[in-house]
Design an enzyme around this catalytic site. Structure first.
Site, mmCIF file in Angstrom:
data_model
loop_
_atom_site.group_PDB
_atom_site.id
_atom_site.type_symbol
_atom_site.label_atom_id
_atom_site.label_comp_id
_atom_site.label_asym_id
_atom_site.label_seq_id
_atom_site.Cartn_x
_atom_site.Cartn_y
_atom_site.Cartn_z
ATOM 1 N N CYS A 18 0.871 -1.178 0.000
ATOM 2 C CA CYS A 18 0.000 0.000 0.000
ATOM 3 C C CYS A 18 0.902 1.219 0.000
ATOM 4 O O CYS A 18 1.601 1.478 0.994
ATOM 5 C CB CYS A 18 -0.923 -0.003 1.215
ATOM 6 S SG CYS A 18 -1.973 1.470 1.320
ATOM 7 N N CYS B 239 -5.085 6.034 -3.556
ATOM 8 C CA CYS B 239 -4.365 4.751 -3.562
ATOM 9 C C CYS B 239 -2.969 5.023 -4.087
ATOM 10 O O CYS B 239 -2.809 5.492 -5.221
ATOM 11 C CB CYS B 239 -5.082 3.724 -4.434
ATOM 12 S SG CYS B 239 -4.210 2.137 -4.573
#
Length: 310
Positions: free
Chosen positions: A92, A252
């Site tokens: 991530c 993101c």
């Protein structure tokens, strides 16, 4: 649940619950993760990050091979990341920045030197950097060496066809061509013609990707800004994302990288290698250097919470 205290943080509004568990004593089953990330019955977050020493995770009852590799590479700390649905995720990009900021704030890492962070997508080197000129932020910026990327369909007709999949999205009238990008986790990037289409896309429902990836995929929708001033050094694009196991999120990090890489692919060899990616949660910078990519953006810790029950 034995967890007593957690921290809440975010990177461009992609938010996380951080659990400090250096020795790996906490039990993080899927139910616990879902409970803590629940926005009505828990703390709330797009994901959960366990702050654990690489060696502790490597030597745990369920050893993580990537943690052993991280420890061997000199990464003291490992980002054990879970999606909000409880599933384990490889990487991530926003989470890595928040993780590094947590280490700095807790005096577990020296901000004057690169911070090595172990992840299931490999060891990432994180450094503190200045925000781009004119880009105000409430927190410091961190630059993450995201490592190697690849387009799985490269060499199999992708260059001629320009896409390797199609995506059906609620709110858009027809299926759209897309390109797959592997950032250590899977992404599928769809280019749209105008901001009106980007706004019209209903990401409350999961997009349907064909062919369907075996382990799911994150789907990014982008609109590339026209190059009105003739400056080809920096590209700019707008992005929204539906993350697997989460739904639509405000940002993101790996998705921003995948989007910039897809935009560069479609632009051709003369396209920009430096991109500013605007997402609902804020702007990040993506730098492409051959088969490697770096991500820069802010990171903020917003609260410490004491849990009162399970």
């Amino acid at each position: 649940m034995t967890i007593a205290q957690v921290t809440k943080g975010h990177g461009t509004a992609n938010d996380f619950v951080l659990v400090h568990d250096p020795a790996g004593r906490e039990s993080l089953d899927a139910d616990t993760v879902r409970g803590l990330t629940d926005r009505r019955r828990g703390i709330g977050g797009d994901g959960l990050i366990r702050v654990i020493r690489s060696a502790a995770l490597a030597e745990s009852a369920t050893p993580e091979p990537a943690a052993a590799e991280a420890a061997a590479a000199g990464a003291e700390w490992f980002m054990d990341y879970r999606n909000a649905d409880g599933s384990v995720a490889e990487m991530c990009g926003n989470g890595v920045r928040v993780f590094a900021h947590y280490l700095v704030e807790k005096r577990l890492a020296d901000p004057s030197a690169p911070i090595l962070v172990g992840t299931r997508g490999g060891v990432k080197a994180v450094t503190v950097v200045d925000a781009p000129t004119g880009n105000a932020t409430t927190g410091p910026w961190y630059r993450v060496e995201m490592g190697r990327w690849r387009m799985p369909a490269a060499g199999a007709g992708l260059e001629e066809q320009g896409s390797d999949s199609r995506v059906r999205t609620r709110g858009l009238d027809v299926d759209r061509p897309a390109v797959s990008v592997d950032m250590g986790n899977p992404h599928t990037v769809v280019a749209l013609a105008a901001l009106e289409e980007l706004i019209a896309a209903d990401l409350g429902a999961a997009p349907a990707v064909e062919p369907e990836p075996s382990h799911g995929t994150n789907v990014e929708y982008i609109v590339v800004e026209a190059d009105g001033d003739g400056d080809r050094r920096t590209g700019r694009l707008h992005m929204r994302v539906h993350e697997r196991g989460v739904g639509e999120t405000f940002a993101c990090g790996t998705g921003a990288c995948a989007s910039a890489l897809a935009a560069r692919f479609w632009a051709g060899a003369e396209g920009p290698v430096d991109w500013l990616v605007e997402q609902p949660g804020g702007t990040v910078r993506v730098e492409i250097d051959g088969d490697r990519v770096a991500l820069s953006g802010p990171a903020v810790l917003v609260a410490e919470a004491v849990l009162t029950g399970s």
